[in-house]
Write an enzyme that holds these catalytic residues in place. Structure first.
Site, PDB file in Angstrom:
ATOM      1  N   GLU A 159      12.308  -5.642 -12.138  1.00 20.79           N
ATOM      2  CA  GLU A 159      10.918  -5.448 -12.557  1.00 20.79           C
ATOM      3  C   GLU A 159      10.726  -5.980 -13.976  1.00 20.79           C
ATOM      4  OE1 GLU A 159       8.346  -4.256 -10.456  1.00 20.79           O
ATOM      5  OE2 GLU A 159      10.071  -4.900  -9.299  1.00 20.79           O
ATOM      6  N   ASN A 174       8.710 -11.543  -6.642  1.00 24.47           N
ATOM      7  CA  ASN A 174       8.657 -10.702  -5.446  1.00 24.47           C
ATOM      8  C   ASN A 174       7.211 -10.488  -5.005  1.00 24.47           C
ATOM      9  OD1 ASN A 174       9.007  -8.730  -3.513  1.00 24.47           O
ATOM     10  ND2 ASN A 174       9.341  -7.085  -5.010  1.00 24.47           N
ATOM     11  N   HIS A 367     -47.377 -11.264   7.129  1.00 21.26           N
ATOM     12  CA  HIS A 367     -47.364 -10.756   5.747  1.00 21.26           C
ATOM     13  C   HIS A 367     -47.578  -9.249   5.655  1.00 21.26           C
ATOM     14  CE1 HIS A 367     -50.219 -14.363   6.026  1.00 21.26           C
ATOM     15  NE2 HIS A 367     -50.724 -13.498   6.861  1.00 21.26           N
TER      16      HIS A 367
HETATM   17  C1  UD1 Z   1       5.584  -4.039  -6.925  1.00 20.62           C
HETATM   18  C2  UD1 Z   1       7.082  -4.465  -6.936  1.00 20.62           C
HETATM   19  C3  UD1 Z   1       7.186  -5.816  -7.632  1.00 20.62           C
HETATM   20  C4  UD1 Z   1       6.322  -6.833  -6.924  1.00 20.62           C
HETATM   21  C5  UD1 Z   1       4.873  -6.341  -6.830  1.00 20.62           C
HETATM   22  C6  UD1 Z   1       4.086  -7.272  -5.936  1.00 20.62           C
HETATM   23  C7  UD1 Z   1       8.414  -2.421  -7.011  1.00 20.62           C
HETATM   24  C8  UD1 Z   1       9.211  -1.512  -7.864  1.00 20.62           C
HETATM   25  N1  UD1 Z   1       7.858  -3.459  -7.619  1.00 20.62           N
HETATM   26  O1  UD1 Z   1       5.198  -3.884  -8.299  1.00 20.62           O
HETATM   27  O2  UD1 Z   1       8.539  -6.254  -7.616  1.00 20.62           O
HETATM   28  O3  UD1 Z   1       6.374  -8.077  -7.622  1.00 20.62           O
HETATM   29  O4  UD1 Z   1       4.811  -5.034  -6.258  1.00 20.62           O
HETATM   30  O5  UD1 Z   1       2.738  -6.922  -5.917  1.00 20.62           O
HETATM   31  O6  UD1 Z   1       8.321  -2.190  -5.835  1.00 20.62           O
HETATM   32  N2  UD1 Z   1       2.648   2.707  -4.105  1.00 20.62           N
HETATM   33  C9  UD1 Z   1       2.755   3.888  -3.406  1.00 20.62           C
HETATM   34  N3  UD1 Z   1       3.398   4.936  -3.969  1.00 20.62           N
HETATM   35  C10 UD1 Z   1       3.965   4.876  -5.201  1.00 20.62           C
HETATM   36  C11 UD1 Z   1       3.855   3.666  -5.925  1.00 20.62           C
HETATM   37  C12 UD1 Z   1       3.193   2.586  -5.343  1.00 20.62           C
HETATM   38  O7  UD1 Z   1       2.274   3.990  -2.286  1.00 20.62           O
HETATM   39  O8  UD1 Z   1       4.531   5.884  -5.642  1.00 20.62           O
HETATM   40  C13 UD1 Z   1       1.923   1.568  -3.489  1.00 20.62           C
HETATM   41  C14 UD1 Z   1       0.708   1.134  -4.285  1.00 20.62           C
HETATM   42  O9  UD1 Z   1      -0.456   1.763  -3.802  1.00 20.62           O
HETATM   43  C15 UD1 Z   1       0.679  -0.368  -4.061  1.00 20.62           C
HETATM   44  C16 UD1 Z   1       2.124  -0.732  -3.763  1.00 20.62           C
HETATM   45  O10 UD1 Z   1       2.805   0.467  -3.477  1.00 20.62           O
HETATM   46  O11 UD1 Z   1      -0.127  -0.693  -2.933  1.00 20.62           O
HETATM   47  C17 UD1 Z   1       2.788  -1.432  -4.936  1.00 20.62           C
HETATM   48  O12 UD1 Z   1       2.790  -0.540  -6.037  1.00 20.62           O
HETATM   49  P1  UD1 Z   1       2.462  -1.031  -7.518  1.00 20.62           P
HETATM   50  O13 UD1 Z   1       2.547   0.137  -8.420  1.00 20.62           O
HETATM   51  O14 UD1 Z   1       1.225  -1.822  -7.545  1.00 20.62           O
HETATM   52  O15 UD1 Z   1       3.707  -1.987  -7.770  1.00 20.62           O
HETATM   53  P2  UD1 Z   1       3.784  -3.220  -8.748  1.00 20.62           P
HETATM   54  O16 UD1 Z   1       3.955  -2.731 -10.134  1.00 20.62           O
HETATM   55  O17 UD1 Z   1       2.675  -4.155  -8.502  1.00 20.62           O
END
Ligand code: UD1
Ligand code: CA
Length: 460
Positions: A159, A174, A367
């Site tokens: 990350e 990713n 109209h």
């Molecule tokens: C995540 C990936 C990252 C990738 C990116 C792509 C991880 C740790 N990182 O980061 O490598 O490049 O997506 O978009 O996976 N969500 C849950 N529950 C949680 C946390 C998140 O359901 O506890 C869901 C969110 O609603 C979202 C998705 O998982 O739809 C991704 O979560 P988000 O926090 O956006 O991850 P990124 O920081 O974008």
């Protein structure tokens, strides 16, 4: 080969500053999660093999999902790995059903496309790898996780916040979309460790678990770089809208639709438009609208979830959940509210509102008219200022006007009421009773003219 999927959608909209989940945020008026869901379905995954991870808060996601899609609740937001763990039972059930591969997708990355999904699935399912990570090569890795490779293998995903200086330079990132052998996923989910920096369980760490096991993780670089794009902020959402808008307009150009100036033209991804239709500036076509051939629509119009036939002219008009036949002239400044069904060669002119009504062929409301809860036949002329009075303050009633009738200007049709075939309503009548076929109805005070009366009045 049948496959299942988990969509992650429990995250809060913190970075969006939204009360609703960010996956509800719309790209071209379609919630991001529904873009993902539709791509999965196009890639051959059945609704009942999809489980969406939702939050325990009522943040709008559950209401968007089709009834057959399953859900699992994640109470604490402990990261993407923890979110997938909430689907443990679903994954187990899928395995019992004979499904051997599960995809995991982010609800906030709407552009994952069926072609890349299918190709990556083929590649994984014809190999011995335990999982595949869908990636893209970007000029700037932005906030996405960085892919660490050894040839075809992905050895780790780091990350951004955990990256060293040289890892930040990695261009392959990713997408947040993966395929897993279902048994591998189920057996190893509980081995994910809390990230030391954030206290979250990262799904991305599955790559290292695979790398330390027998069958490893493969990387699949998507042909379409858009596949990775996600939206964590409103600004990123605006960027996704721009990208999607251009892609959708290009598709319509290819199909022979004319959009001579793009300004303000927004067309939702599920809209269909026939050849030689022309869309003029500031026109939005959304929902599941289907527009036929040879229409001119706009400027300044909005068509939502409606079906429009061929060769219509629709100018400065708003139409929702309605249908229009062929060769109609609608607008300017017209509103067709839900459940209006307009036949062929109808004219609906300026400042006319139609709601929950049917209108037959070649009828004309030129109209300043309100037509609500009504059934108008064909070849009817409706004068300026006619109102169907459909509401008595308690209940709504219908008005019926049959073929070839004529409704004079400024008349009120007090529903429930029927004007039968060929009947003629004189201007300014208030119609409270049904009118027989071919009858003439005049319902207004008789005009009194007093010679020189004006002079006397002025002297006063
Ligand atoms: C995540 C990936 C990252 C990738 C990116 C792509 C991880 C740790 N990182 O980061 O490598 O490049 O997506 O978009 O996976 N969500 C849950 N529950 C949680 C946390 C998140 O359901 O506890 C869901 C969110 O609603 C979202 C998705 O998982 O739809 C991704 O979560 P988000 O926090 O956006 O991850 P990124 O920081 O974008
Ligand atoms: Ca994200």
């Amino acid at each position: 080969m049948k496959k299942g999927a988990v969509i992650l959608a429990a995250g809060s909209g913190k970075r969006m500053k939204s009360e609703k989940s960010k996956v509800c945020c719309e790209v071209l008026f379609k919630p991001m999660i529904l873009w993902v869901l539709d791509s999965l379905k196009k890639a051959g995954i059945d609704e009942e093999d999809i489980c969406v991870i939702i939050s325990n808060e009522d943040n709008g996601v559950a209401q968007l999902l089709p009834a057959n899609v399953k859900t699992a609740v994640q109470k604490e937001k402990l990261g993407t790995g923890h979110a997938v763990l909430m689907a443990e039972e679903f994954i187990g059930d899928e395995i019992k059903k004979g499904i051997s591969y599960i995809g995991v997708f982010c609800g906030d990355a709407p552009f994952i496309n069926p072609e890349d999904l299918e190709k990556s699935f083929e590649k994984l399912s014809s190999s011995s790898y335990d999982m595949a990570v869908l990636t893209a090569n970007l000029d700037d890795g932005e906030s996405y996780g960085r892919i660490k490779r050894a040839g075809d293998r992905v050895t780790a995903i780091v990350e951004k916040k955990n990256c060293t200086a040289w890892e930040l330079e990695i261009k392959e990132v990713n997408s947040g979309a993966y395929w897993f052998k279902a048994s591998f996923l189920l057996e190893n989910l509980r081995r994910l460790q809390k990230n030391a920096l954030t206290g979250e369980y990262y799904l991305t760490d599955m790559c290292e678990i695979a790398e330390n096991g027998k069958n490893k993780a493969m990387g699949f670089a998507c042909a379409d770089k858009k596949a990775v794009l996600g939206a964590n902020t409103r600004e990123q959402l605006a960027r996704l809208n721009e990208i999607a808008r251009d892609a959708v307009l290009s598709m319509h150009y290819e199909n022979g639709v004319s959009i001579p100036i793009k300004d303000g033209v927004i067309i939702s991804p599920d809209v269909k438009i026939g050849e030689n239709s022309e869309i003029l500036p500031n026109t939005i076509v959304k929902g599941r609208s289907i527009i036929g051939k040879g229409n001119v629509i706009g400027p300044n119009s909005c068509i939502d979830n409606s079906i429009v036939g061929d060769n219509n002219i629709i100018e400065q008009t708003k139409i929702s959940d309605s249908t229009i036949g062929n060769e109609c002239k609608i607008g300017p400044f017209t509103q067709l509210r839900p459940n209006s069904h307009i036949g062929d060669r109808v004219k609906i002119g300026n400042f006319v509102e139609v709601k929950n009504s049917t209108v037959g062929e070649k009828t004309s409301f030129a109209h300043l008219t309100y037509i609500g809860d009504s059934d108008f036949g064909s070849h009817i002329n409706v004068g300026c200022g006619v109102v169907t009075v459909n509401y008595d303050g308690v209940k709504k009633y219908r008005t019926k006007v049959e073929d070839n009738a004529f409704i004079g200007c400024n008349s009120n049709l007090i529903a429930p009421v029927t004007v039968k075939k060929g009947a003629y309503v004189a201007a300014a009548s208030t119609v409270t009773d049904d009118i027989e076929e071919d009858a003439l109805a005049i319902g207004r005070a008789r005009l009194v003219i007093k010679p020189k009366g004006a002079l006397k009045h002025r002297k006063k």
